[in-house]
Scaffold this motif. Structure first.
Motif, PDB file in Angstrom:
ATOM      1  N   UNK A 234       0.806  -1.224   0.000  1.00  0.00           N
ATOM      2  CA  UNK A 234       0.000   0.000   0.000  1.00  0.00           C
ATOM      3  C   UNK A 234       0.840   1.276   0.000  1.00  0.00           C
ATOM      4  N   UNK A 235       2.164   1.144   0.140  1.00  0.00           N
ATOM      5  CA  UNK A 235       3.042   2.313   0.108  1.00  0.00           C
ATOM      6  C   UNK A 235       3.897   2.373  -1.163  1.00  0.00           C
ATOM      7  N   UNK A 236       3.607   1.502  -2.104  1.00  0.00           N
ATOM      8  CA  UNK A 236       4.270   1.548  -3.409  1.00  0.00           C
ATOM      9  C   UNK A 236       3.230   1.379  -4.521  1.00  0.00           C
ATOM     10  N   UNK A 237       2.192   2.160  -4.426  1.00  0.00           N
ATOM     11  CA  UNK A 237       1.113   2.100  -5.413  1.00  0.00           C
ATOM     12  C   UNK A 237       1.535   2.858  -6.665  1.00  0.00           C
ATOM     13  N   UNK A 238       1.315   2.246  -7.803  1.00  0.00           N
ATOM     14  CA  UNK A 238       1.774   2.813  -9.077  1.00  0.00           C
ATOM     15  C   UNK A 238       0.716   3.750  -9.672  1.00  0.00           C
ATOM     16  N   UNK A 239       1.216   4.830 -10.299  1.00  0.00           N
ATOM     17  CA  UNK A 239       0.346   5.724 -11.070  1.00  0.00           C
ATOM     18  C   UNK A 239       0.843   5.801 -12.509  1.00  0.00           C
ATOM     19  N   UNK A 240      -0.081   6.073 -13.407  1.00  0.00           N
ATOM     20  CA  UNK A 240       0.218   6.186 -14.830  1.00  0.00           C
ATOM     21  C   UNK A 240       0.165   7.655 -15.217  1.00  0.00           C
ATOM     22  N   UNK A 241       1.270   8.180 -15.705  1.00  0.00           N
ATOM     23  CA  UNK A 241       1.340   9.597 -16.069  1.00  0.00           C
ATOM     24  C   UNK A 241       0.605   9.852 -17.375  1.00  0.00           C
ATOM     25  N   UNK A 242      -0.385  10.749 -17.334  1.00  0.00           N
ATOM     26  CA  UNK A 242      -1.107  11.168 -18.531  1.00  0.00           C
ATOM     27  C   UNK A 242      -0.505  12.492 -18.990  1.00  0.00           C
ATOM     28  N   UNK A 243       0.018  12.497 -20.220  1.00  0.00           N
ATOM     29  CA  UNK A 243       0.768  13.650 -20.711  1.00  0.00           C
ATOM     30  C   UNK A 243      -0.042  14.442 -21.726  1.00  0.00           C
ATOM     31  N   UNK A 244       0.353  15.681 -21.911  1.00  0.00           N
ATOM     32  CA  UNK A 244      -0.426  16.619 -22.703  1.00  0.00           C
ATOM     33  C   UNK A 244      -0.669  16.226 -24.141  1.00  0.00           C
ATOM     34  N   UNK A 245       0.279  15.515 -24.742  1.00  0.00           N
ATOM     35  CA  UNK A 245       0.157  15.180 -26.157  1.00  0.00           C
ATOM     36  C   UNK A 245      -0.350  13.756 -26.387  1.00  0.00           C
ATOM     37  N   UNK A 246      -0.814  13.102 -25.343  1.00  0.00           N
ATOM     38  CA  UNK A 246      -1.377  11.758 -25.503  1.00  0.00           C
ATOM     39  C   UNK A 246      -2.668  11.835 -26.326  1.00  0.00           C
ATOM     40  N   UNK A 247      -2.732  11.053 -27.388  1.00  0.00           N
ATOM     41  CA  UNK A 247      -3.980  10.946 -28.141  1.00  0.00           C
ATOM     42  C   UNK A 247      -4.967  10.095 -27.351  1.00  0.00           C
ATOM     43  N   UNK A 248      -6.208  10.059 -27.784  1.00  0.00           N
ATOM     44  CA  UNK A 248      -7.196   9.228 -27.103  1.00  0.00           C
ATOM     45  C   UNK A 248      -6.806   7.751 -27.205  1.00  0.00           C
ATOM     46  N   UNK A 249      -6.207   7.349 -28.317  1.00  0.00           N
ATOM     47  CA  UNK A 249      -5.776   5.958 -28.451  1.00  0.00           C
ATOM     48  C   UNK A 249      -4.691   5.622 -27.436  1.00  0.00           C
ATOM     49  N   UNK A 250      -3.718   6.527 -27.289  1.00  0.00           N
ATOM     50  CA  UNK A 250      -2.659   6.302 -26.302  1.00  0.00           C
ATOM     51  C   UNK A 250      -3.249   6.282 -24.897  1.00  0.00           C
TER      52      UNK A 250
END
Length: 241
Positions: A212-228
């Protein structure tokens, strides 16, 4: 066990040409949130996950770091529009100021929400969490310095009667990695009653969480298309993008 992607956002801008790694346009954010709504994803706060052992299919967690004013202007209305929940993480020292930890950045400083703005957020939609006091890398701090950082956060919360759930998003996703320092770090955050700690990792989690202290997050970046965006929800950040 079920897959649980946790998405990480930072700034939101009005114009597409202002997008960058940490800044997404309001238009792209709206497109992503609409996709989640139209495809029956269910969003949860960490305060809810704490009480759950099983999550529904298509569960997801939305997180926003730094409580910038642009999140209030653009993200909050979109969350209301699509009836989605999110967690916002506070760098307590900077409330009502500018994100001065980026002072050497080529990007202009962003305003951080004021205390009044934080207290006016709809708690049904927005869960507040910790993003440290000084927004420094935990790996560069001693256990005593980290403890003092927590104490300063608590002082701000108590003085202002601010309700914050004990979930901690590590600044820069950073925390000590060596065994001894890592153990000391986890001991400090446990002593300060943190229920969850979030790094980056860029992969979906399995729930219930293994650590519970190493929970992963996925970075959503500005140029990500909807497919990405859709690929990231399913697989995380792949090497091809």
């Amino acid at each position: 066990m079920s897959k649980l992607p946790i998405l990480m956002y930072h700034n939101i801008c009005q114009c597409e040409n202002e997008s960058n790694k940490l800044t997404i346009s309001a238009r792209n954010l709206e497109e992503q949130l609409r996709f989640l709504k139209d495809n029956n994803y269910r969003t949860f706060h960490f305060g809810e996950l704490e009480k759950m052992q099983v999550i529904p299919r298509k569960s997801i967690v939305l997180t926003f770091d730094d409580v910038t004013e642009n999140q209030l202007i653009y993200a909050v209305p979109l969350l209301e529009k699509f009836n989605l929940k999110a967690s916002f993480f506070i760098p307590f020292s900077y409330i009502g100021k500018i994100d001065l930890w980026n002072e050497n950045s080529k990007f202009p400083g962003e305003k951080i929400m004021t205390m009044d703005q934080l207290k006016c957020l709809n708690s049904d939609k927005i869960e507040l969490g910790y993003h440290s006091f000084g927004h420094k890398k935990y790996s560069s701090l001693s256990a005593l310095e980290i403890e003092n950082d927590f104490l300063k956060c608590e002082e701000v919360m108590t003085k202002n009667n601010l309700k914050v759930f004990p979930v901690l998003a590590y600044p820069y996703g950073n925390y000590p990695r060596e065994n001894k320092e890592k153990a000391e770090f986890k001991s400090v955050i446990v002593e300060n009653k943190m229920k969850f700690g979030l790094k980056i990792g860029n992969r979906p989690n399995y729930f219930p969480f293994k650590d519970q202290y190493e929970i992963k997050r996925i970075s959503i970046e500005g140029h990500d298309s909807l497919m990405i965006f859709r690929l990231k929800i399913r697989w995380g950040k792949l090497r091809l993008f």
